[in-house]
Design a protein around this motif. Sequence first.
Motif, PDB file in Angstrom:
ATOM      1  N   ARG A  72       0.835  -1.205   0.000  1.00 38.34           N
ATOM      2  CA  ARG A  72       0.000   0.000   0.000  1.00 38.34           C
ATOM      3  C   ARG A  72       0.867   1.252   0.000  1.00 38.34           C
ATOM      4  O   ARG A  72       1.883   1.311   0.692  1.00 38.34           O
ATOM      5  CB  ARG A  72      -0.904   0.005   1.234  1.00 38.34           C
ATOM      6  CG  ARG A  72      -2.061  -0.972   1.146  1.00 38.34           C
ATOM      7  CD  ARG A  72      -2.683  -1.177   2.518  1.00 38.34           C
ATOM      8  NE  ARG A  72      -3.263   0.040   3.063  1.00 38.34           N
ATOM      9  CZ  ARG A  72      -4.545   0.399   2.899  1.00 38.34           C
ATOM     10  NH1 ARG A  72      -5.348  -0.347   2.177  1.00 38.34           N
ATOM     11  NH2 ARG A  72      -5.016   1.509   3.456  1.00 38.34           N
ATOM     12  N   HIS A 120       1.862   5.187   0.939  1.00 37.55           N
ATOM     13  CA  HIS A 120       1.699   5.981   2.150  1.00 37.55           C
ATOM     14  C   HIS A 120       2.158   7.398   1.873  1.00 37.55           C
ATOM     15  O   HIS A 120       2.908   7.659   0.923  1.00 37.55           O
ATOM     16  CB  HIS A 120       2.466   5.376   3.330  1.00 37.55           C
ATOM     17  CG  HIS A 120       3.916   5.120   3.063  1.00 37.55           C
ATOM     18  ND1 HIS A 120       4.355   4.068   2.284  1.00 37.55           N
ATOM     19  CD2 HIS A 120       5.036   5.779   3.470  1.00 37.55           C
ATOM     20  CE1 HIS A 120       5.681   4.085   2.231  1.00 37.55           C
ATOM     21  NE2 HIS A 120       6.117   5.112   2.924  1.00 37.55           N
ATOM     22  N   GLU A 171      -7.801  15.335   3.090  1.00 34.42           N
ATOM     23  CA  GLU A 171      -7.884  14.125   3.918  1.00 34.42           C
ATOM     24  C   GLU A 171      -6.733  14.040   4.912  1.00 34.42           C
ATOM     25  O   GLU A 171      -6.912  13.612   6.054  1.00 34.42           O
ATOM     26  CB  GLU A 171      -7.906  12.880   3.027  1.00 34.42           C
ATOM     27  CG  GLU A 171      -9.179  12.671   2.247  1.00 34.42           C
ATOM     28  CD  GLU A 171     -10.380  12.398   3.140  1.00 34.42           C
ATOM     29  OE1 GLU A 171     -10.207  11.794   4.226  1.00 34.42           O
ATOM     30  OE2 GLU A 171     -11.495  12.793   2.761  1.00 34.42           O
ATOM     31  N   GLU A 208     -13.731   9.425   9.398  1.00 34.12           N
ATOM     32  CA  GLU A 208     -14.139   8.056   9.107  1.00 34.12           C
ATOM     33  C   GLU A 208     -14.034   7.809   7.602  1.00 34.12           C
ATOM     34  O   GLU A 208     -14.524   8.598   6.809  1.00 34.12           O
ATOM     35  CB  GLU A 208     -15.580   7.815   9.568  1.00 34.12           C
ATOM     36  CG  GLU A 208     -15.770   7.851  11.076  1.00 34.12           C
ATOM     37  CD  GLU A 208     -14.981   6.753  11.762  1.00 34.12           C
ATOM     38  OE1 GLU A 208     -14.960   5.625  11.238  1.00 34.12           O
ATOM     39  OE2 GLU A 208     -14.369   7.018  12.811  1.00 34.12           O
ATOM     40  N   GLY A 209     -13.389   6.735   7.235  1.00 32.82           N
ATOM     41  CA  GLY A 209     -13.209   6.398   5.821  1.00 32.82           C
ATOM     42  C   GLY A 209     -11.891   6.838   5.243  1.00 32.82           C
ATOM     43  O   GLY A 209     -11.530   6.421   4.134  1.00 32.82           O
ATOM     44  N   SER A 210     -11.135   7.690   5.977  1.00 33.60           N
ATOM     45  CA  SER A 210      -9.869   8.200   5.434  1.00 33.60           C
ATOM     46  C   SER A 210      -8.864   7.086   5.184  1.00 33.60           C
ATOM     47  O   SER A 210      -8.056   7.175   4.251  1.00 33.60           O
ATOM     48  CB  SER A 210      -9.256   9.241   6.386  1.00 33.60           C
ATOM     49  OG  SER A 210     -10.011  10.432   6.385  1.00 33.60           O
ATOM     50  N   ALA A 211      -8.895   6.038   5.998  1.00 29.47           N
ATOM     51  CA  ALA A 211      -7.935   4.942   5.838  1.00 29.47           C
ATOM     52  C   ALA A 211      -8.097   4.256   4.490  1.00 29.47           C
ATOM     53  O   ALA A 211      -7.130   3.711   3.938  1.00 29.47           O
ATOM     54  CB  ALA A 211      -8.096   3.920   6.965  1.00 29.47           C
ATOM     55  N   ALA A 212      -9.297   4.265   3.938  1.00 28.94           N
ATOM     56  CA  ALA A 212      -9.528   3.700   2.610  1.00 28.94           C
ATOM     57  C   ALA A 212      -9.410   4.755   1.519  1.00 28.94           C
ATOM     58  O   ALA A 212      -8.955   4.468   0.402  1.00 28.94           O
ATOM     59  CB  ALA A 212     -10.914   3.046   2.550  1.00 28.94           C
ATOM     60  N   ILE A 213      -9.798   5.989   1.827  1.00 24.73           N
ATOM     61  CA  ILE A 213      -9.794   7.054   0.821  1.00 24.73           C
ATOM     62  C   ILE A 213      -8.376   7.456   0.442  1.00 24.73           C
ATOM     63  O   ILE A 213      -8.061   7.642  -0.743  1.00 24.73           O
ATOM     64  CB  ILE A 213     -10.580   8.280   1.346  1.00 24.73           C
ATOM     65  CG1 ILE A 213     -12.072   7.940   1.433  1.00 24.73           C
ATOM     66  CG2 ILE A 213     -10.360   9.491   0.439  1.00 24.73           C
ATOM     67  CD1 ILE A 213     -12.890   9.008   2.137  1.00 24.73           C
ATOM     68  N   PRO A 215      -5.296   5.825   0.439  1.00 27.95           N
ATOM     69  CA  PRO A 215      -4.597   4.973  -0.538  1.00 27.95           C
ATOM     70  C   PRO A 215      -5.205   5.041  -1.934  1.00 27.95           C
ATOM     71  O   PRO A 215      -4.482   5.001  -2.934  1.00 27.95           O
ATOM     72  CB  PRO A 215      -4.726   3.559   0.060  1.00 27.95           C
ATOM     73  CG  PRO A 215      -4.931   3.776   1.528  1.00 27.95           C
ATOM     74  CD  PRO A 215      -5.740   5.041   1.616  1.00 27.95           C
ATOM     75  N   ALA A 216      -6.535   5.151  -2.005  1.00 24.34           N
ATOM     76  CA  ALA A 216      -7.178   5.246  -3.327  1.00 24.34           C
ATOM     77  C   ALA A 216      -6.777   6.543  -4.027  1.00 24.34           C
ATOM     78  O   ALA A 216      -6.497   6.557  -5.235  1.00 24.34           O
ATOM     79  CB  ALA A 216      -8.698   5.171  -3.172  1.00 24.34           C
ATOM     80  N   ASP A 232      -3.227   6.204  -5.327  1.00 24.82           N
ATOM     81  CA  ASP A 232      -3.193   5.452  -6.586  1.00 24.82           C
ATOM     82  C   ASP A 232      -3.626   6.341  -7.751  1.00 24.82           C
ATOM     83  O   ASP A 232      -3.019   6.322  -8.832  1.00 24.82           O
ATOM     84  CB  ASP A 232      -4.101   4.224  -6.496  1.00 24.82           C
ATOM     85  CG  ASP A 232      -3.489   3.104  -5.665  1.00 24.82           C
ATOM     86  OD1 ASP A 232      -2.260   3.102  -5.480  1.00 24.82           O
ATOM     87  OD2 ASP A 232      -4.240   2.237  -5.190  1.00 24.82           O
TER      88      ASP A 232
END
Length: 310
Positions: A15, A17, A152, A158-163, A165-166, A169
Motif C-alpha cells: 500500500r 503511504h 484528507e 471516518e473512511g480516510s484509511a480507505a480514501i 490509498p485510493a 493510486d
Amino acid sequence: MDVLSDAVTAMRTGRPHSSRTRWDTPRGIRFAAFAGAGFHIVLQGTCWLIPRRGEPIRLGVGDVALLAHGAAHGLADDPATPLRDAGAPGSLPPASPPDGDPTATVLLCGAYLLDQHRPHPLLAELPEVIHLSSRIGRHRELRSVIDLLGTELDGPREGSAAIIPALLDMLLLYVLRAWHDEQTSHHPSAGWAAALRDPAVATALRAIHQDPAHSWTVQSLGAVAGLSRAPFARRFTALVGSPPLAYLTWWRMTTAARLLREDGRTVQRVAEQVGYTSEFAFAKAFKREYGNAPGRYRRRDADEPAAAQR
C-alpha cells in the motif's frame, strides 16, 4: 484494465503511504533509494529537489516531482544546505499539522512500493525525475486529486484509511498520464507515450491486456488493429520496443507471477488463465523468464516477507 493501470498494478507490492509536512528553514533531508517510487508536491512556499545526477530543480507552489524509480535524492530550502538522513529507505518526513504560517514551506510527500526488478517497459523508460510545473489550466484532474488528498491528510475522518490509498493510486496515474501527454506533444513518434496514442498499437495492446489467454497471432492482432500483418508488426515493434508475440509472452508471464503471488490458484489454473493448455509448457516458459519453476517462485515469494520480518 487499460495498459497504464495494468502496468502499475502488476508492479505493486504494498500500500502507498503519504504525509503532509511543514518545513522550517534552514532544512535539508536526504532520502535513500528504495524499491518503489516517491513523490513531492509543494503546497506552499518553495524548495529544491537535489537529484542523484544533474542540477538541482527548483520546486514552486503546485509543482509535482515524481522519483519514478525510487532513486536517492535530497530536498532542501537551498542547494547549499547540508542534508541529513530521512531514515529507513521509503520513509517520509514526519507529518505536521497546519498552523497557518504563510512563510513556511508545506509539502505533500508520498511513496509507492513497487517491484523494480521486473518493471513494465512503460514505467522502465521513465526518467529518474519527472517534474510537472504548475501552470494555470494545466492538469486540472491532477490538481483536483492533490486538493482532495491534502484535505484528507489535514483532517482524517471516518473512511480516510480507505480514501487516502485510493487517492494516492489516482495521483500516480494522473502524474503518469500528464507526463505522457507532455511527451506526445514534444516527441509525438517516440516510446510508450506514442504507443498509447497510436490507434492501431494501442488497440492491440488493449486486446492483449484484456485477454492474455487468447491464442493471439501477429495476424490476428493486426486484424484487431486494422492493419495487415507486416505493417502492424513493424509499427508495434518500433513503438513498443519488442515484437508483438514477445510482448504477449512477457505480459503473460508477468500476469502469471502476480496470480501466483496473490492467491492460492493451482499452477494448472494459472497456466490456463494466461493461455497455456499444458502445465509443462507453462512451467518451462515461466522458468525461462523468472529463473524458477512456478511452484518454487510462489514459495520463495511467500517466504520473503517472513524473512524480512525476522
